[in-house]
Design a protein around this motif. Structure first.
Motif, PDB file in Angstrom:
ATOM      1  N   ARG A 160       0.380  -2.535  -3.812  1.00  0.00           N
ATOM      2  CA  ARG A 160       1.447  -3.200  -4.803  1.00  0.00           C
ATOM      3  C   ARG A 160       2.630  -2.875  -4.950  1.00  0.00           C
ATOM      4  N   ASP A 161       3.675  -3.600  -4.899  1.00  0.00           N
ATOM      5  CA  ASP A 161       5.145  -3.128  -4.850  1.00  0.00           C
ATOM      6  C   ASP A 161       5.398  -1.899  -4.145  1.00  0.00           C
ATOM      7  N   SER A 162       4.639  -1.725  -2.878  1.00  0.00           N
ATOM      8  CA  SER A 162       5.029  -0.643  -2.034  1.00  0.00           C
ATOM      9  C   SER A 162       4.620  -0.677  -0.647  1.00  0.00           C
ATOM     10  N   PHE A 163       4.779  -1.982  -0.247  1.00  0.00           N
ATOM     11  CA  PHE A 163       4.816  -2.264   0.948  1.00  0.00           C
ATOM     12  C   PHE A 163       5.393  -1.313   2.004  1.00  0.00           C
ATOM     13  N   ASN A 164       6.757  -1.159   1.879  1.00  0.00           N
ATOM     14  CA  ASN A 164       7.648  -0.486   2.720  1.00  0.00           C
ATOM     15  C   ASN A 164       7.197   0.975   2.721  1.00  0.00           C
ATOM     16  N   GLU A 165       6.853   1.521   1.500  1.00  0.00           N
ATOM     17  CA  GLU A 165       6.290   3.022   1.511  1.00  0.00           C
ATOM     18  C   GLU A 165       5.196   3.262   2.245  1.00  0.00           C
ATOM     19  N   THR A 166       4.196   2.292   1.907  1.00  0.00           N
ATOM     20  CA  THR A 166       2.887   2.295   2.487  1.00  0.00           C
ATOM     21  C   THR A 166       3.006   2.342   4.024  1.00  0.00           C
ATOM     22  N   PHE A 167       3.701   1.123   4.581  1.00  0.00           N
ATOM     23  CA  PHE A 167       3.850   1.063   6.018  1.00  0.00           C
ATOM     24  C   PHE A 167       4.359   2.025   6.742  1.00  0.00           C
ATOM     25  N   GLU A 168       5.344   2.694   6.093  1.00  0.00           N
ATOM     26  CA  GLU A 168       6.097   3.877   6.837  1.00  0.00           C
ATOM     27  C   GLU A 168       4.973   4.987   7.103  1.00  0.00           C
ATOM     28  N   ILE A 169       4.244   5.359   6.037  1.00  0.00           N
ATOM     29  CA  ILE A 169       3.207   6.436   6.554  1.00  0.00           C
ATOM     30  C   ILE A 169       2.283   5.974   7.705  1.00  0.00           C
ATOM     31  N   ILE A 170       1.852   4.792   7.348  1.00  0.00           N
ATOM     32  CA  ILE A 170       0.680   4.209   8.269  1.00  0.00           C
ATOM     33  C   ILE A 170       1.329   3.971   9.803  1.00  0.00           C
ATOM     34  N   GLU A 171       2.822   3.694   9.858  1.00  0.00           N
ATOM     35  CA  GLU A 171       3.301   3.511  11.157  1.00  0.00           C
ATOM     36  C   GLU A 171       3.401   4.777  11.657  1.00  0.00           C
ATOM     37  N   ALA A 172       3.649   6.014  11.063  1.00  0.00           N
ATOM     38  CA  ALA A 172       3.894   7.172  11.507  1.00  0.00           C
ATOM     39  C   ALA A 172       2.647   7.717  12.224  1.00  0.00           C
ATOM     40  N   ALA A 173       1.436   7.308  11.415  1.00  0.00           N
ATOM     41  CA  ALA A 173       0.072   7.836  11.808  1.00  0.00           C
ATOM     42  C   ALA A 173      -0.414   7.184  13.024  1.00  0.00           C
ATOM     43  N   GLN A 174       0.070   5.947  13.178  1.00  0.00           N
ATOM     44  CA  GLN A 174      -0.736   5.049  14.284  1.00  0.00           C
ATOM     45  C   GLN A 174      -0.416   5.565  15.539  1.00  0.00           C
ATOM     46  N   ASP A 175      -1.681   6.175  16.200  1.00  0.00           N
ATOM     47  CA  ASP A 175      -1.629   6.620  17.564  1.00  0.00           C
ATOM     48  C   ASP A 175      -2.454   5.897  18.356  1.00  0.00           C
ATOM     49  N   GLY A 176      -2.785   4.548  17.952  1.00  0.00           N
ATOM     50  CA  GLY A 176      -3.774   3.663  18.533  1.00  0.00           C
ATOM     51  C   GLY A 176      -5.019   3.664  18.173  1.00  0.00           C
ATOM     52  N   THR A 177      -5.508   4.542  17.395  1.00  0.00           N
ATOM     53  CA  THR A 177      -6.852   4.868  16.864  1.00  0.00           C
ATOM     54  C   THR A 177      -7.055   4.228  15.348  1.00  0.00           C
ATOM     55  N   LEU A 178      -5.918   4.176  14.771  1.00  0.00           N
ATOM     56  CA  LEU A 178      -5.956   3.781  13.281  1.00  0.00           C
ATOM     57  C   LEU A 178      -6.177   2.263  13.126  1.00  0.00           C
ATOM     58  N   ARG A 179      -6.850   1.649  12.375  1.00  0.00           N
ATOM     59  CA  ARG A 179      -6.987   0.194  12.138  1.00  0.00           C
ATOM     60  C   ARG A 179      -7.273  -0.008  10.704  1.00  0.00           C
ATOM     61  N   GLY A 180      -7.302  -0.978  10.369  1.00  0.00           N
ATOM     62  CA  GLY A 180      -7.869  -1.264   8.819  1.00  0.00           C
ATOM     63  C   GLY A 180      -7.131  -2.492   8.331  1.00  0.00           C
ATOM     64  N   ILE A 181      -7.093  -2.632   6.933  1.00  0.00           N
ATOM     65  CA  ILE A 181      -6.482  -3.881   6.237  1.00  0.00           C
ATOM     66  C   ILE A 181      -5.446  -3.674   5.346  1.00  0.00           C
ATOM     67  N   PHE A 182      -4.601  -4.443   5.402  1.00  0.00           N
ATOM     68  CA  PHE A 182      -3.382  -4.338   4.274  1.00  0.00           C
ATOM     69  C   PHE A 182      -4.167  -5.318   3.146  1.00  0.00           C
ATOM     70  N   HIS A 183      -4.787  -4.729   2.030  1.00  0.00           N
ATOM     71  CA  HIS A 183      -5.493  -5.644   1.309  1.00  0.00           C
ATOM     72  C   HIS A 183      -4.500  -6.240   0.289  1.00  0.00           C
ATOM     73  N   CYS A 184      -5.066  -7.455  -0.185  1.00  0.00           N
ATOM     74  CA  CYS A 184      -4.279  -8.163  -1.136  1.00  0.00           C
ATOM     75  C   CYS A 184      -2.907  -8.425  -0.574  1.00  0.00           C
ATOM     76  N   PHE A 185      -2.749  -8.924   0.663  1.00  0.00           N
ATOM     77  CA  PHE A 185      -1.370  -9.276   1.050  1.00  0.00           C
ATOM     78  C   PHE A 185      -0.897 -10.338   0.725  1.00  0.00           C
ATOM     79  N   SER A 186       0.502 -10.169   0.019  1.00  0.00           N
ATOM     80  CA  SER A 186       1.118 -11.204  -0.641  1.00  0.00           C
ATOM     81  C   SER A 186       2.639 -11.003  -0.088  1.00  0.00           C
ATOM     82  N   GLY A 187       2.899 -10.688   1.063  1.00  0.00           N
ATOM     83  CA  GLY A 187       4.153 -10.408   1.623  1.00  0.00           C
ATOM     84  C   GLY A 187       5.104 -11.520   2.238  1.00  0.00           C
ATOM     85  N   THR A 188       6.007 -11.113   3.013  1.00  0.00           N
ATOM     86  CA  THR A 188       6.762 -12.100   3.641  1.00  0.00           C
ATOM     87  C   THR A 188       6.280 -12.240   5.016  1.00  0.00           C
TER      88      THR A 188
END
Length: 255
Positions: A132-160
């Motif tokens: 909530r009000d933090s897509f960029n901040e959250t995405f940055e952490i998840i993108e940096a951690a993504q090594d092909g094994t990480l999966r999941g849901i961006f819950h309550c998606f209401s973005g662009t």
């Protein structure tokens, strides 16, 4: 229809008076599973009680919600880790970053998210993200951690549409809920341009009830309203939306 509510706080005190009836209503409308995100230490017992009472319907996750993160967040995370070692959960969550209510503990929220990402990898579990009000901040952490094994849901998606594409490229799903039915929710400009392969449905009950129940207590029985709206926006039969989002949820959670 067979529908899965991928994110519902059905254990909330808001359902204390009629939880059994809410469960029955949901099942009558085709909701076959309800995945329950944890909040913090105060919600674990009631969440697990719901699972014990409705073991075929209610499936728990384990995590620390960002609005419960403060200077003592490490203590909460130790408890999350203990529970993940003790028994099976469907996912790590709900976790993430929330800058809507308070930005005071942003650095602590970032650290708590990084720890929970590591736990998701360790236990080979999906992660359910609150942004909530933090897509960029959250995405940055998840993108940096993504090594092909990480999966999941961006819950309550209401973005662009651009943010939706970022989620897709990351290999994550978008949780679509009541916001899809809101007149100015914005998803009418996004959903026509995404694939059902990248979506799951959710209510986030007792919050974010879909139109025409907006402002009232939300519950899983309203999930067909969300499915219908998604079908309209994506120009797909509602049965196809139900089938695909259910398959996506089952494939992600496994449990």
């Amino acid at each position: 229809m067979n529908l899965i509510d991928s994110h519902a706080h059905i254990y909330s005190e808001k359902f204390d008076e009629d939880r059994a009836d809410a469960m029955a209503r949901a099942q009558e409308e085709g909701v076959s599973r309800i995945y329950m995100p944890n909040i913090d230490h105060t919600s674990i017992d009631t969440m697990l009680e719901a699972e014990a009472k409705y073991p075929q319907l209610c499936i728990p996750m384990m995590g620390l919600h960002p609005t419960s993160v403060d200077n003592d967040f490490e203590r909460e995370l130790y408890l999350v880790e203990e529970w993940l070692e003790k028994r099976k959960f469907a996912a790590v969550g709900e976790c993430g970053i929330d800058l809507y209510w308070d930005k005071t503990f942003l650095s602590q929220q970032q650290e708590a998210l990084k720890v929970q990402v590591a736990l998701a990898k360790k236990h080979q579990l999906p992660i359910v993200l609150h942004t909530r009000d933090s897509f960029n901040e959250t995405f940055e952490i998840i993108e940096a951690a993504q090594d092909g094994t990480l999966r999941g849901i961006f819950h309550c998606f209401s973005g662009t549409a651009e943010e939706a594409e970022k989620v897709r490229k990351l290999g994550f799903l978008m949780g679509i809920g009541g916001v899809a039915t809101f007149k100015n929710g914005g998803l009418d400009k996004v959903l026509p341009h995404v694939s059902l392969d990248n979506l799951v449905l959710e209510t986030d009950c007792p919050y974010l009830a879909p139109t025409p129940h907006r402002g009232k207590r939300n519950e899983p029985v309203y999930l067909p309203l969300i499915a219908k709206r998604v079908a309209e926006l994506m120009q797909q039969p509602v049965a196809v939306v139900a089938e695909k989002t259910t398959a996506n949820a089952l494939n992600l959670f496994k449990l």
